[in-house]
Motif scaffolding. Structure first.
Motif, short mmCIF file in Angstrom:
data_model
loop_
_atom_site.label_atom_id
_atom_site.label_comp_id
_atom_site.label_asym_id
_atom_site.label_seq_id
_atom_site.Cartn_x
_atom_site.Cartn_y
_atom_site.Cartn_z
N GLY A 123 -41.86 -3.69 32.32
CA GLY A 123 -42.41 -4.92 31.79
C GLY A 123 -41.42 -6.07 31.79
O GLY A 123 -40.29 -5.95 32.29
N SER A 124 -41.85 -7.17 31.20
CA SER A 124 -41.06 -8.39 31.15
C SER A 124 -41.00 -8.94 29.73
O SER A 124 -41.89 -8.66 28.92
CB SER A 124 -41.67 -9.46 32.08
OG SER A 124 -41.73 -9.02 33.41
N LYS A 135 -39.22 -12.60 27.55
CA LYS A 135 -38.44 -13.83 27.64
C LYS A 135 -37.83 -14.15 26.29
O LYS A 135 -38.53 -14.32 25.30
CB LYS A 135 -39.32 -15.00 28.11
CG LYS A 135 -38.55 -16.28 28.38
CD LYS A 135 -39.45 -17.34 28.99
CE LYS A 135 -38.67 -18.60 29.34
NZ LYS A 135 -39.52 -19.63 30.00
N ARG A 183 -32.88 -9.34 38.38
CA ARG A 183 -33.98 -9.01 37.43
C ARG A 183 -34.08 -10.02 36.31
O ARG A 183 -35.17 -10.27 35.80
CB ARG A 183 -33.76 -7.61 36.84
CG ARG A 183 -33.73 -6.50 37.83
CD ARG A 183 -33.74 -5.14 37.15
NE ARG A 183 -32.56 -4.93 36.30
CZ ARG A 183 -32.61 -4.68 35.00
NH1 ARG A 183 -33.77 -4.60 34.38
NH2 ARG A 183 -31.49 -4.49 34.32
N GLU A 185 -35.10 -14.86 30.95
CA GLU A 185 -36.31 -14.20 31.42
C GLU A 185 -35.91 -12.86 32.02
O GLU A 185 -35.11 -12.79 32.96
CB GLU A 185 -37.03 -15.06 32.45
CG GLU A 185 -38.39 -14.54 32.84
CD GLU A 185 -39.35 -15.66 33.20
OE1 GLU A 185 -38.89 -16.78 33.46
OE2 GLU A 185 -40.56 -15.39 33.23
N THR A 212 -37.13 -9.20 33.67
CA THR A 212 -38.20 -8.50 34.36
C THR A 212 -37.74 -7.10 34.77
O THR A 212 -36.53 -6.80 34.70
CB THR A 212 -38.65 -9.27 35.61
OG1 THR A 212 -37.58 -9.33 36.56
CG2 THR A 212 -39.10 -10.69 35.26
N SER A 213 -38.67 -6.28 35.18
CA SER A 213 -38.38 -4.90 35.61
C SER A 213 -37.50 -4.19 34.59
O SER A 213 -36.50 -3.56 34.93
CB SER A 213 -37.70 -4.91 36.98
OG SER A 213 -38.52 -5.53 37.94
#
Length: 126
Positions: free
Chosen positions: A16-17, A19, A66, A81, A83-84
């Motif tokens: 998932g991500s 922020k 990432r 931010e 991600t992964s």
């Protein structure tokens, strides 16, 4: 006295991500290096990503490609931010600032940090 307040942490599934945000107030200098560090219990705090006032960035090898660090200058706010996300990214994340404004390596500022945020927890779990 400068203040840094992190927000946006929480729990997310692997892959998932998320922020993170860091709001900086009462900063009196034109230059800055703002960095995200992270720490898990029993381990040293490690650099994740850093950005200077001109928008130049540095990342640790473990997050390169990432994570993305960015900023707004007025008011001063820095974002991370992510991600992964994997279990290895679970940690308490800290925002930090210093006034020389030079980037170090591996997601760090070059010089000693002037102020830290209180940290925010990020948990990657299925």
């Amino acid at each position: 006295q400068v203040q840094l307040v992190e927000s946006g942490g929480g729990s997310v599934q692997p892959g998932g991500s998320l922020k993170l945000s860091c709001a900086v107030s009462k900063w009196k200098w034109d230059e800055h290096c703002i960095a995200w560090y992270r720490q898990v219990p029993g381990k040293e705090r490690e650099g994740v990503a850093a950005i200077d006032a001109d928008g130049k960035t540095t990342y640790s090898d473990s997050v390169e490609g990432r994570f993305t660090i960015s900023q707004d200058n007025n008011p001063l706010k820095v974002y991370l931010e992510m991600t992964s996300l994997g279990s290895e990214d679970s940690a308490r994340y800290f925002c930090a600032i210093e006034s020389h404004g030079d980037l170090g390596v591996q997601g760090r500022c070059k010089y000693l940090i002037d102020a830290w945020g209180q940290g925010i927890l990020v948990t990657i779990s299925s």
